[in-house]
Scaffold this motif. Structure first.
Motif, PDB file in Angstrom:
ATOM      1  N   TRP A   1      52.536 -50.232   7.579  1.00  0.00           N
ATOM      2  CA  TRP A   1      51.184 -50.113   8.144  1.00  0.00           C
ATOM      3  C   TRP A   1      50.299 -51.204   7.538  1.00  0.00           C
ATOM      4  O   TRP A   1      49.591 -50.969   6.563  1.00  0.00           O
TER       5      TRP A   1
ATOM      6  N   ARG B   1      41.944 -46.270   2.960  1.00  0.00           N
ATOM      7  CA  ARG B   1      42.507 -46.443   4.297  1.00  0.00           C
ATOM      8  C   ARG B   1      42.741 -45.084   4.966  1.00  0.00           C
ATOM      9  O   ARG B   1      42.946 -44.085   4.300  1.00  0.00           O
ATOM     10  N   GLY B   2      42.709 -45.061   6.263  1.00  0.00           N
ATOM     11  CA  GLY B   2      42.965 -43.825   6.989  1.00  0.00           C
ATOM     12  C   GLY B   2      41.727 -43.015   7.292  1.00  0.00           C
ATOM     13  O   GLY B   2      41.782 -42.074   8.097  1.00  0.00           O
TER      14      GLY B   2
ATOM     15  N   SER C   1      41.185 -40.901  10.775  1.00  0.00           N
ATOM     16  CA  SER C   1      41.033 -39.457  10.624  1.00  0.00           C
ATOM     17  C   SER C   1      39.728 -38.980  11.261  1.00  0.00           C
ATOM     18  O   SER C   1      39.689 -37.930  11.910  1.00  0.00           O
TER      19      SER C   1
ATOM     20  N   LEU D   1      49.065 -40.828   6.350  1.00  0.00           N
ATOM     21  CA  LEU D   1      48.905 -42.273   6.356  1.00  0.00           C
ATOM     22  C   LEU D   1      48.976 -42.849   4.947  1.00  0.00           C
ATOM     23  O   LEU D   1      49.709 -43.813   4.680  1.00  0.00           O
TER      24      LEU D   1
ATOM     25  N   ALA E   1      52.053 -40.833  12.615  1.00  0.00           N
ATOM     26  CA  ALA E   1      51.785 -40.877  11.172  1.00  0.00           C
ATOM     27  C   ALA E   1      52.486 -39.734  10.450  1.00  0.00           C
ATOM     28  O   ALA E   1      53.129 -39.931   9.412  1.00  0.00           O
TER      29      ALA E   1
ATOM     30  N   TYR F   1      45.261 -38.029   7.476  1.00  0.00           N
ATOM     31  CA  TYR F   1      44.818 -38.912   6.395  1.00  0.00           C
ATOM     32  C   TYR F   1      45.864 -39.014   5.285  1.00  0.00           C
ATOM     33  O   TYR F   1      46.270 -40.121   4.881  1.00  0.00           O
TER      34      TYR F   1
END
Length: 562
Positions: free
Chosen positions: A358, A287-288, A292, A342, A433, A339
């Motif tokens: 999230w 994820r992220g 990013s 998060l 974030a 990144y």
């Protein structure tokens, strides 16, 4: 904020937010939007601005008729917006903008179009054009082999001697003979002007003692190179006390940015990497990546958009390429910070509090959750705009806060002004974030108090905005600490997406408004589009989310969930 491993459920309480949102929007319109056309506004007033094509035509005629310069044969023509930010700042600080605009702005504007005609050999002619009446304000030559600008960076006796060498032995009389025709053409009575420059001094400067505002007086400045006139610029002087104040404030702002924002953001970035690893069982490194990558693309588009600014500062193609590479590296670092913030932030909240700040797109009810987060975002953005308006009023009454222009960030100086509001997404996604999703939880581990953690992270975030041309420089941190605490409240109550949408919408309205103020149909429509874009994005996610048909609000008590 939702519990982990439970169906998504968001209680937006929109009815309770309608009244404060409406009040906030009204305050914003009354104190920020409507005064933007006022001459005392902190933004550049834009009544009947001529087009860049009209500015080029005016500059070309002037160059041809008065300088015998064949502008039509120029290798490249660059048109940028330039501003005398120090003069504007002095007038704003002393509450004399309205008086100046009524009396002097038509002939001595602080905002101009600079039309730069570049020749194949590297020489260039710069002509400054009034942005409203097409009048020629001043001009300057940039010679390919000139060292004039580098000399200007030196101080004291060394600078003086080098400038005299560049002038190639010109006497004071020689300079006057070259300057006087321009003074007469501009309608000045030379007998009423005071010659400030003495024999043996570089440049040439006249002062008109009768033309002044506050402690600022009209100066007519000339420079010379190799026995020829290099530039002519009529402008009001900047009082020494004001320049010293701004320089000291800029030094303080730089220190606050590097020590308060840069250092502590770096520390948060390192901790985000550490806790991404420590909480890997509760989060996902998959994820992220999309957010990013999106952040990197937006930042690089914004950098490319500023190429006219780089060119106006005399950067070569190699210099511009170097600047692009620098920003690419910087953007990669900041994308990595996003990144790990998060990943690590999500892992920390799930591991230590069992919360789901999230949610994943595959979770039941995700589409409805995003849609409700967006609705909350608009309500809170209106509230925040109203709060910001009140803060500006209070700061003006207490600290005499004032601001000035910044040509480097103006849409007039961008290749594609319509790309500018994309930075609203850059700020909303990344800052919520780093400073809310990860920052609050990380700092709370140290201070053991949610409010104190929110205050500290808001302060770090706020200090990153001290280099904006707003004075005293403490004004912006005060404003943004308050705004940051409200973003923190939104995050803690509703989660990352609601805070992110609030931030994106808040910035999109402000940045979209900057396009609307350009006052042409295309930019007006694009500005409005960016204001509603968060709603479009959220609706599309809701409409096409594969789990949208599942029941989004499950009433099963938490103790029955397995």
């Amino acid at each position: 904020m939702n519990r982990a491993r439970e169906p998504l459920r968001l209680k937006p309480n929109l009815k309770q937010l309608i009244a404060p949102a409406a009040v906030g929007l009204i305050l914003f319109l009354l104190f920020q939007v409507f005064p933007s056309a006022n001459t005392d506004s902190t933004e550049m007033s834009t009544p009947d601005i001529i087009s860049k094509a009209q500015a080029q035509q005016a500059a070309s005629r002037f160059a041809q008729e008065h300088l015998q310069f064949a502008a039509a044969e120029a290798e490249e023509t660059l048109i940028t917006y330039q501003s005398k930010s120090e003069l504007y700042g002095y007038l704003a600080r002393e509450k004399k903008l309205s008086e100046y605009n009524k009396t002097f702005e038509a002939k001595y504007p602080y905002d101009v179009y600079r039309v730069r005609f570049s020749e194949p050999g590297g020489d260039a002619l710069n002509v400054d054009v009034h942005m409203q009446n097409s009048g020629i304000v001043g001009f300057s030559y940039d010679f390919a082999r000139s060292s004039y600008d580098r000399i200007e960076l030196n101080k004291g006796k060394v600078q003086k001697q080098m400038l005299l060498v560049v002038e190639d032995g010109m006497t004071l009389t020689d300079k006057q003979q070259l300057a006087e025709p321009w003074l007469k053409r501009a309608g000045y009575d030379i007998s009423h002007l005071k010659l400030v420059t003495r024999e043996g001094e570089p440049r040439l400067k006249y002062v008109d003692p009768e033309t002044k505002i506050g402690d600022s007086v009209l100066e007519l400045r000339f420079t010379f190179e190799h026995g020829k006139l290099r530039s002519y610029e009529p402008s009001f002087s900047i009082p020494a006390a004001h320049s010293a104040y701004v320089n000291k404030q800029t030094q303080d702002a730089t220190l606050l940015t590097l020590a308060g924002y840069g250092l502590f953001t770096l520390i948060l970035g390192i901790l985000a990497i550490v806790y991404s690893v420590k909480t890997r069982a509760y989060t996902s490194f998959k994820r992220g990546l999309f957010l990013s990558a999106l952040l990197f693309v937006i930042q690089m588009l914004n950098t490319y958009n500023l190429v006219p600014v780089f060119k106006s500062e005399g950067m070569s193609s190699t210099g511009i390429l170097g600047m692009m590479i620098f920003y690419a590296v910087y953007s990669l670092i900041f994308s990595a910070l996003l990144y790990f913030s998060l990943v690590g932030g999500n892992g920390l909240w799930q591991k230590e509090d069992g919360l789901n700040p999230w949610p994943r797109a595959k979770e039941a009810g995700y589409g409805r959750y995003v849609l409700d987060s967006m609705k909350l975002g608009y309500m809170w953005a209106f509230i925040l705009l109203g709060v910001q308006s009140l803060i500006f009023i209070v700061l003006g009454l207490t600290l005499n806060t004032w601001s000035t222009t910044d040509a480097t960030q103006s849409p007039y100086n961008m290749l594609y002004p319509w790309l500018f509001p994309l930075m609203a997404w850059f700020a909303g996604i990344s800052e919520e974030a780093v400073y809310r999703l990860f920052g609050i939880k990380m700092v709370k581990k140290i201070v053991r108090n949610t409010f104190v953690a929110s205050l500290i992270t808001s302060l770090i975030w706020a200090l990153g905005h001290t280099l904006y041309p707003i004075y005293p420089v403490i004004s912006r941190p005060i404003e943004l600490v308050i705004i940051g605490l409200l973003f923190s409240y939104i995050f803690l109550k509703y989660g990352y997406l609601a805070a992110m949408f609030s931030h994106v919408i808040f910035n999109s309205i402000l940045m979209g408004l900057s396009l609307v103020m350009l006052k042409d149909t295309a930019n007006l429509l694009i500005g409005v589009f960016y204001m509603v874009l968060p709603g479009i994005v959220a609706y599309l996610i809701y409409r096409f989310n594969p789990t949208k048909k599942e029941k989004p609000y499950v009433t099963t008590p938490p103790h029955e969930v397995h």
